[in-house]
Design an enzyme around this catalytic site. Structure first.
Site, PDB file in Angstrom:
ATOM      1  CG  HIS A 276      -1.807   1.162   1.384  1.00  0.00           C
ATOM      2  ND1 HIS A 276      -3.144   1.128   1.038  1.00  0.00           N
ATOM      3  CD2 HIS A 276      -1.577   2.425   1.831  1.00  0.00           C
ATOM      4  CE1 HIS A 276      -3.692   2.314   1.274  1.00  0.00           C
ATOM      5  NE2 HIS A 276      -2.759   3.123   1.749  1.00  0.00           N
ATOM      6  CD  GLU A 277       1.467   3.632   3.774  1.00  0.00           C
ATOM      7  OE1 GLU A 277       1.617   4.679   3.102  1.00  0.00           O
ATOM      8  OE2 GLU A 277       0.479   3.437   4.499  1.00  0.00           O
ATOM      9  CG  HIS A 280       0.161   6.222  -0.538  1.00  0.00           C
ATOM     10  ND1 HIS A 280      -0.832   6.990  -1.097  1.00  0.00           N
ATOM     11  CD2 HIS A 280      -0.427   5.531   0.481  1.00  0.00           C
ATOM     12  CE1 HIS A 280      -1.971   6.781  -0.439  1.00  0.00           C
ATOM     13  NE2 HIS A 280      -1.762   5.889   0.517  1.00  0.00           N
ATOM     14  CD  GLU A 306      -5.877   5.331   0.513  1.00  0.00           C
ATOM     15  OE1 GLU A 306      -4.881   6.057   0.724  1.00  0.00           O
ATOM     16  OE2 GLU A 306      -6.110   4.300   1.165  1.00  0.00           O
TER      17      GLU A 306
HETATM   18 CO    CO Z   1      -3.202   5.222   2.010  1.00  0.00          CO
END
Ligand code: CO
Length: 512
Positions: A276-277, A280, A306
């Site tokens: 997830h990160e 980003h 996101e």
């Molecule tokens: Co996030």
């Protein structure tokens, strides 16, 4: 207040380069603040917090003073006359208009107001932590009431057309209105509530505990880093550290960092958050460094940000093709328990759906419903149609209605999230919008990269990462979120791709 005179070409060029110079100086300050903030969360000894807070407040004050100075205002205001005159190219327009937008939003809030809301939210955040621990909403209630009053005041200072909520939402997802969000969320809710019910009643039972084991943190880190690297997170311009809550932060396209935390019995506690990160951070690494300091090298919106994390976490990281490549590696690194677990059972276990009380523990299907519930409540709070005192009651009844669950206490109910105590109203919808954007973008990538799933199953993530880079990352704030999505997918944001994807994927998993 606009100046009438249009500048000559040479003075226009001079003003633009002056603006870029000032923005670059602000960005240097921003980077310094960012590094100190990262250090605070990753390295700082606990005793250093007081002094660090003072340093950070001082630097933030310097930044604010420079950004809101009369000279800077004059410069940007002067260039706004050029916007009206149509003399700027699209990149220049972006720089001037986005800077003006940010400046206007700040100038509308008097210093006394900022000081007041900073003080109230900082106190409220402390009280919230205590109230959450004690599971006692009443303790937090008077502080939340103060925050709501201030947020309503903020909305009226900023201005809005229809709902005060729109003024707050605009700070996170520029251009989006609560009416648009309401329409999308209603459609999602009408689909999700019965669909989750079907999954609950399905005869297929999935046991996520087969993923549990005894995983040394050093081995986990090694494996997770290899995954992040393979999907395209560049460790030459990034790094992975430990913090109590996972986050990503970027100081420059050549320095975009991520953090995680570990649990020895659960490898996916860290793996999911890292993918997830990394999503980003890959967005930040993909911004163009030659535009650093200007809005052309800034992410478009929280929802778009996101989408970049969710697209890697879910559409890639929880897909069959991704694990076709990585599962043999996982089995080799962690023979126990994974040599005993078939691929199919593994795939089901990482995609297990279980309605839960807590948003941060929610799976791909139920997550958006948590967001919808919060949006419905916070919009009413800001619009003044719901009293803070009634919050636990309405929260618990919505949880019952949407998830079929009973809330045992405020800690697992209305007090679970930190956002409201910090005054972040209008933030929640961006989580769900990110999910919707992510699937719509993924489907478009699939149409334009033939054999995308095949590439993934061979461990080649480059075509997909390059597609995101070309269609999203490099544009910074050049387009509005709406334009960006239209350009990348051929249509405006629609929930239909997300709903189809969820229906297909989980009907198959749960044999519905
Ligand atoms: Co996030």
């Amino acid at each position: 207040m606009k100046i009438e005179r249009i500048f000559t070409v040479s003075s226009r060029k001079q003003l633009l380069s002056q603006l870029k110079k000032e923005l670059l100086e602000l960005a240097h300050l921003g980077t310094s603040i960012g590094v100190l903030e990262w250090d605070r969360q990753v390295n700082m000894p606990p005793g250093g917090s007081g002094a660090r807070a003072e340093t950070l407040a001082y630097l933030a004050g310097l930044w604010h003073k420079k950004f809101t100075s009369p000279e800077f205002f004059k410069l940007v205001n002067g260039l706004m006359a050029e916007v009206d005159a149509g003399t700027l190219n699209s990149q220049e327009l972006c720089i001037v208009k986005e800077t003006w937008r940010d400046l206007e939003r700040r100038r509308k809030l008097p210093t006394e107001f900022i000081e007041k809301i900073t003080k109230v939210t900082s106190e409220a955040n402390d009280v919230w932590a205590v109230a959450k621990k004690a599971s006692d909403f009443k303790k937090f209630q008077p502080y939340l009431e103060k925050i709501i009053t201030l947020k309503r005041r903020q909305a009226s200072l900023l201005g809005f057309k229809k709902s005060p909520y729109d003024a707050l939402l605009d700070g996170y997802e520029p251009g989006m209105t609560s009416d648009e969000v309401s329409i999308i969320f209603k459609e999602l809710r009408d689909f999700l509530v019965p669909f989750i019910g079907k999954i609950k009643n399905s005869k297929t039972s999935i046991n996520p505990d087969i993923l549990r084991g005894d995983f040394s943190i050093r081995e986990q880190e090694k494996f997770i880093k290899s995954v992040a690297k393979k999907i395209g997170y560049d460790f030459n311009t990034g790094r992975l550290d430990i913090s109590s809550h996972p986050f990503s932060t970027s100081f420059h396209p050549t320095d975009a960092r991520i953090t995680t935390r570990y649990r020895e019995d659960d490898l996916f506690y860290s793996l999911g958050s890292v993918v997830h990160e990394a999503g980003h951070a890959m967005y930040e690494q993909g911004l163009l460094k030659e535009h650093f300091g200007t809005p052309l090298a800034e992410s478009r919106s929280l929802g778009i940000h996101e989408s970049q994390s969710r697209i890697w976490e879910n559409l890639v990281g929880k897909s069959r093709s991704f694990w076709k490549y990585f599962y043999p590696h996982l089995q080799k690194e962690f023979p126990k328990p994974f040599t005993e677990v078939s691929f199919e059972n593994f795939y089901r276990a990482i995609n297990c759906v279980k309605p839960s009380l807590v948003r941060t523990e929610a799976d791909e299907v139920t997550y958006n419903l948590h967001v919808i519930l919060r949006f419905e409540i916070e919009k009413e709070l800001i619009e003044g149609t719901l009293e803070v005192a009634d919050l636990p009651k309405i929260w618990n009844s919505k949880i019952k209605e949407y998830f079929g669950l009973k809330v045992p206490n405020d800690r697992l109910g209305v007090l679970q999230d930190t956002h409201w105590s910090g005054g972040s109203f209008g933030y929640f919808p961006t989580y769900a919008l990110g999910n919707l954007y992510s699937v719509q973008l993924y489907e478009s990538a699939k149409r334009s990269i033939s054999g995308l799933e095949e590439y993934k199953s061979r461990g080649n993530f480059k075509p997909f990462r390059d597609w995101l880079r070309k269609n999203i990352h490099i544009h910074g704030k050049l387009y509005s979120a709406d334009e960006l999505v239209k350009k990348a997918t051929g249509e405006p944001l629609t929930p239909k791709y997300w709903m189809d994807y969820i229906k297909n994927k989980f009907s198959e998993i749960y044999s519905l």
